[in-house]
Design an enzyme around this catalytic site. Structure first.
Site, PDB file in Angstrom:
ATOM      1  CE  LYS A  75      -7.696   0.943   1.111  1.00 22.25           C
ATOM      2  NZ  LYS A  75      -6.732   0.125   1.801  1.00 22.25           N
ATOM      3  CG  HIS A  88      -3.907  -0.777  -2.213  1.00 24.28           C
ATOM      4  ND1 HIS A  88      -4.429   0.476  -2.006  1.00 24.28           N
ATOM      5  CD2 HIS A  88      -3.341  -1.151  -1.043  1.00 24.28           C
ATOM      6  CE1 HIS A  88      -4.162   0.855  -0.772  1.00 24.28           C
ATOM      7  NE2 HIS A  88      -3.523  -0.122  -0.161  1.00 24.28           N
ATOM      8  CB  SER A 134      -0.968  -0.008   1.184  1.00 27.04           C
ATOM      9  OG  SER A 134      -0.316  -0.386   2.364  1.00 27.04           O
TER      10      SER A 134
HETATM   11  C1  LIG Z   1      -6.896  -0.164   3.277  1.00 22.74           C
HETATM   12  C2  LIG Z   1      -6.265  -1.486   3.452  1.00 22.74           C
HETATM   13  C3  LIG Z   1      -6.906  -2.462   4.207  1.00 22.74           C
HETATM   14  C4  LIG Z   1      -8.141  -2.186   5.011  1.00 22.74           C
HETATM   15  O1  LIG Z   1      -9.275  -2.079   4.224  1.00 22.74           O
HETATM   16  P1  LIG Z   1     -10.547  -1.294   4.803  1.00 22.74           P
HETATM   17  O2  LIG Z   1     -11.675  -1.828   4.013  1.00 22.74           O
HETATM   18  O3  LIG Z   1     -10.264   0.146   4.569  1.00 22.74           O
HETATM   19  O4  LIG Z   1     -10.626  -1.613   6.252  1.00 22.74           O
HETATM   20  C5  LIG Z   1      -6.345  -3.719   4.258  1.00 22.74           C
HETATM   21  N1  LIG Z   1      -5.203  -3.988   3.607  1.00 22.74           N
HETATM   22  C6  LIG Z   1      -4.547  -3.058   2.887  1.00 22.74           C
HETATM   23  C7  LIG Z   1      -3.296  -3.443   2.177  1.00 22.74           C
HETATM   24  C8  LIG Z   1      -5.052  -1.783   2.795  1.00 22.74           C
HETATM   25  O5  LIG Z   1      -4.393  -0.853   2.119  1.00 22.74           O
END
Ligand SMILES: *Cc1c(COP(=O)(O)O)cnc(C)c1O
Length: 401
Positions: free
Chosen positions: A247, A216, A188
């Site tokens: 996302k 992502h 990320s």
């Molecule tokens: C944002 C993210 C999460 C968490 O996802 P949410 O639905 O926002 O709780 C998990 N893993 C990674 C790699 C992320 O970037």
């Protein structure tokens, strides 16, 4: 006790000390209020900025069709699910979304969680425990790290993308009852991919499970938007796929996809969904709509990936060091010190560009950075402006240092 102690928090001494220390180190974060606007823009303190900080990769968070889908169910069912899915919170929209996610991922079944964070923590802690070993990439997301810690399995952290070291660790842990490898699909904070082909081979060789967090990549990568595994053609019965609806799909929620047995097991055992209220049904309806769009409008992911290539090339041409390879819509510009990153981010904000400074503890010491997230809602022109302003800001800051 002195006279005004009632107006202070109970431990204001050490709290104030900590806050001040973070402030001095450029590590104290402001609590901003951000109003989302159309076209990948937002408004902060009455000013419009182009938002390069959100994970709305496909530009779906404000999509009219998602809003209408949610509105219909909102009118029929109200706002909250009011119970965990296990007790009585699983509506027909949850069921339909889980079926749709399974077919999207090409698996037998899927299970919803309140967030992606909850999906990782819940799945890892349910799959391994005492007497087991879990293997975790050093740059994994906090939710994977927390899942490992909570599981009480022996945690083996391997250096970022180092499959040789991982192989050694797997060998050492041959005696463990179960083995689980966990990794971000796309990391990320760096936007680079996990070595999934090698990881899948090791999982087969050492009879380990392989949990891939597609946060992502869901909707963004792969021919039909299934993510990093699909992009690299990785298929394995050892695979546990985790994704997020929050996302690329523009809503909220996490999910695990896999065999019926795996999903049945997690339904009974994953504490973050057993003991937490189910998603609002209206959001499930919006996510269903988002999945349809992600499948039927591949031009969205092509557009955002083209923008990524465009921006990487433009920055390199302007002498700003970024990874030139790849078309993932996360682009880091590593600057070193936290204060420098904060200063450059603030100067970009004055130009109307919201580009976050990412600092420790989110990233390792000395690797503070700007992190650009692109969206299908952005245009090539906006990306050109961004490249030039970043180059000006970075080189001006160099002159001042
Ligand atoms: C944002 C993210 C999460 C968490 O996802 P949410 O639905 O926002 O709780 C998990 N893993 C990674 C790699 C992320 O970037």
């Amino acid at each position: 006790m002195n006279g005004n102690s009632a107006s202070k928090s109970p431990a204001s001494g050490w709290l104030a000390e900590e806050l001040n220390a973070w402030e001095r180190a450029g590590l104290r974060r402001a609590r901003r209020t951000v109003m989302p606007r159309e076209n990948g823009e937002c408004e902060i303190d009455g000013r419009r900025l182009i938002n390069f900080a959100s994970n709305d990769y496909l530009g779906l968070a404000g999509d009219e069709r998602l809003r209408q889908a949610a509105q219909q169910v909102l009118d029929a069912c109200g706002t909250g699910a009011a119970a965990s899915a296990l007790i009585c919170g699983r509506s027909p929209w949850h069921e339909r979304l889980e079926e749709k996610l399974a077919s999207f991922e090409g698996t037998e079944a899927a299970l919803l969680f309140p967030t992606g964070y909850a999906a990782n923590v819940g799945a890892i802690a349910a799959l391994v425990g005492r007497g087991d070993a879990v293997f975790s990439d050093a740059l994994n997301h906090a939710s994977l790290i927390d899942g490992c810690r909570l599981s009480r399995a022996e945690v083996c952290v391997f250096p970022h993308r180092d499959v040789d070291r991982l192989a050694e660790q797997l060998k050492q842990q041959r005696g463990a009852r179960r083995r689980l490898i966990v990794t971000d699909g796309i990391f990320s904070m760096d936007g680079d991919p996990a070595p999934l082909i090698e990881l899948a081979e090791l999982a087969e060789r050492f009879d380990a499970m392989l949990l891939v967090d597609e946060a992502h990549a869901t909707g963004v990568l792969g021919e039909s938007g299934r993510g990093t595994c699909a992009h690299y053609g990785v298929e394995s019965s050892h695979l546990v796929r985790v994704g997020t609806l929050s996302k690329g799909l523009g809503t909220l929620g996490g999910f695990v996809a896999g065999s019926s047995e795996l999903i049945e097991y997690l339904w009974n055992r994953a504490r973050t969904q057993v003991f937490s209220t189910a998603l609002p049904p209206a959001l499930c309806a919006a996510a269903l709509c988002a999945l349809e769009i992600a499948q039927n409008e591949p031009q969205r992911r092509r557009h955002v990936c083209h923008l990524s290539v465009q921006l990487r090339r433009a920055l390199v041409n302007l002498d700003v060091p970024v990874p030139i390879d790849g078309d993932v819509p996360i682009i880091p510009i590593i600057l070193g010190g936290a204060e420098r990153a904060v200063r450059i981010s603030a100067s970009l904000a004055r130009d109307g560009l919201l580009v976050p400074a990412i600092r420790p503890p989110t990233v390792p010491q000395g690797t503070s950075r700007l992190r650009i997230s692109l969206s299908a809602a952005h245009s090539p022109d906006v990306v050109d402006v961004l490249a030039r302003r970043i180059s000006d800001a970075v080189h001006m800051a160099d002159g001042a240092d």
